[in-house]
Write an enzyme that holds these catalytic residues in place. Structure first.
Site, PDB file in Angstrom:
ATOM      1  N   ASP A 191       0.823  -1.213   0.000  1.00 17.84           N
ATOM      2  CA  ASP A 191       0.000   0.000   0.000  1.00 17.84           C
ATOM      3  C   ASP A 191       0.855   1.260   0.000  1.00 17.84           C
ATOM      4  O   ASP A 191       0.491   2.268  -0.611  1.00 17.84           O
ATOM      5  CB  ASP A 191      -0.919  -0.002   1.226  1.00 17.84           C
ATOM      6  CG  ASP A 191      -1.908  -1.161   1.191  1.00 17.84           C
ATOM      7  OD1 ASP A 191      -2.107  -1.732   0.100  1.00 17.84           O
ATOM      8  OD2 ASP A 191      -2.465  -1.503   2.253  1.00 17.84           O
ATOM      9  N   GLY A 192       2.000   1.214   0.678  1.00 16.13           N
ATOM     10  CA  GLY A 192       2.889   2.379   0.695  1.00 16.13           C
ATOM     11  C   GLY A 192       3.440   2.711  -0.672  1.00 16.13           C
ATOM     12  O   GLY A 192       3.623   3.882  -1.013  1.00 16.13           O
TER      13      GLY A 192
END
Length: 426
Positions: free
Chosen positions: A188-189
């Site tokens: 997700d980062g």
């Protein structure tokens, strides 16, 4: 019946985010009534703040994508429909993760050899690849065949293609006019980082889960040939994830008039104002459309998107919101009150946050965990829904991917066993 609207506009004449009228004849139905796509002689340019407008065909990055109707009465489904065949791809991989490097090579080889696409990578990734090439070439100074050293076929093929990989430099090269779609290799980062690179129109993103959680990255890497073929053919759907347009002002003379050059950020998850290293409580005044709402007294406040409702805002007890819901979430962080609950406001509201005049210390502000800086009484941050959402390719559908993420990643409503049925009496 809920109508799905989208604000999409930009300055006149800029390719990459204006309505497309000459090539698009796609129409969508609303309650059975056919509506014509905007023509080239009547391109829409909304006023500020613009209302939500129906999107028939618009540019995301370099290419334009048409919107096709679906049978759902609740939500309009968006499908990829390229107006021209994609030729340029940007690959963004997880930073400082050696385990992703081999997969990065594999997907570069496949895109260049099988699909004859121009592949772009970041400058830092390209330097890493060059260092690998230099070390391998130094080992082969007395040997013409890399295979004689026991190198794997993938490494040999990649070294032969590395000169075909193009590089871009952040802050110098404009990506919106070059890239047709993005491939994310990470978690997700990595997706948040890809979003931060595009402060205006964003190309469609295909995210493969090579990170820790993977709530926003629905695809497994082993599926990449099938997924990319479908994406290039335009047979996949995508979700438009709203972003926040955050503008940070500094009142140089202490008055209400803002004179400094503002800082602007496009935020996918949230903007956070917190007390930082200071021991005292944080006092933040919140305004909605110039109307005073409340003063947050506590550790801080989060202004989040529906996508950000499963991030930091979830830890504050805020509601988990589907990405298709047009709203903005206001969630206090550890408020010094027994009755301060997180709330949602309409997506077309303009929020303004600043420190209360009686605040005893300054605070800190960050945007998607980046650009962290001091937030003083002279600062004002204005937050509204951005005109440039993030188009994320769906694995199944928008809602199915979302519920799968809630169950599998966040363990929503998970329990070890189900309730046993009652036995009927004989």
């Amino acid at each position: 019946e809920y109508k799905s609207y989208l604000r999409m506009a930009s300055d006149e004449g800029e390719e990459g985010s204006v309505y497309e009228g000459e090539e698009s004849n796609v129409s969508s139905s609303n309650n059975g009534v056919e509506e014509e796509a905007p023509s080239s002689s009547n391109q829409l340019k909304p006023t500020v703040p613009p209302p939500f407008r129906k999107m028939e065909s618009t540019f995301f990055g370099r290419n334009s994508i048409s919107v096709e109707p679906c049978d759902s009465k609740i939500q309009k489904q968006y499908h990829l429909s390229w107006t021209r065949a994609p030729t340029n791809c940007l690959i963004i991989k997880k930073y400082h993760d050696p385990g992703v490097l081999k997969k990065f090579k594999m997907i570069c080889i496949w895109l260049i050899t099988n699909q004859t696409l121009d592949v772009y990578v970041e400058g830092s990734d390209f330097e890493e690849l060059q260092n690998i090439k230099a070390s391998d070439m130094s080992r082969t100074s007395s040997c013409d065949d890399l295979k004689s050293l026991g190198a794997k076929n993938i490494d040999v093929e990649f070294l032969n293609l590395i000169d075909n990989i193009k590089v871009w430099t952040y802050g110098k090269d404009k990506l919106s006019n070059k890239i047709d779609f993005i491939v994310c290799l990470g978690g997700d980062g990595t997706l948040l980082y890809a979003s931060s690179l595009f402060q205006r129109s964003v190309p469609p993103i295909i995210a493969f889960n090579l990170g820790s959680l993977g709530f926003l990255t629905p695809f497994e890497f082993k599926e990449f040939p099938t997924v990319l073929r479908k994406a290039l053919k335009g047979t996949l759907g995508f979700t438009l994830r709203n972003r926040l347009d955050c503008t940070l002002w500094l009142r140089t003379d202490g008055s209400e008039d803002v004179e400094s050059i503002p800082q602007s950020y496009q935020v996918l998850n949230e903007v956070i104002i917190d007390r930082g290293i200071h021991s005292g409580v944080c006092m933040v005044d919140i305004y909605c459309d110039e109307v005073f709402v409340t003063t947050v007294i506590g550790d801080g406040v989060i202004v989040a998107t529906p996508t950000g409702s499963t991030a930091y805002a979830a830890a504050t007890g805020a509601s988990v919101v589907a990405p298709a819901v047009p709203c903005v979430i206001i969630a206090p962080i550890c408020p010094h009150s027994l009755s301060f609950r997180p709330i949602m406001v309409p997506a077309n509201c303009v929020l303004k946050c600043k420190l209360n005049p009686d605040a005893r210390s300054k605070a800190c502000i960050s945007f998607d965990g980046r650009h962290r800086q001091d937030f003083t009484k002279l600062h004002v941050v204005e937050v509204c829904t951005s005109e440039y959402p993030l188009p994320c390719i769906d694995k199944e559908s928008s809602m199915q991917d979302w519920f799968n993420g809630l169950r599998n990643c966040l363990m929503w409503n998970g329990r070890s066993t189900t309730q046993k049925p009652l036995k009927e009496k004989k």
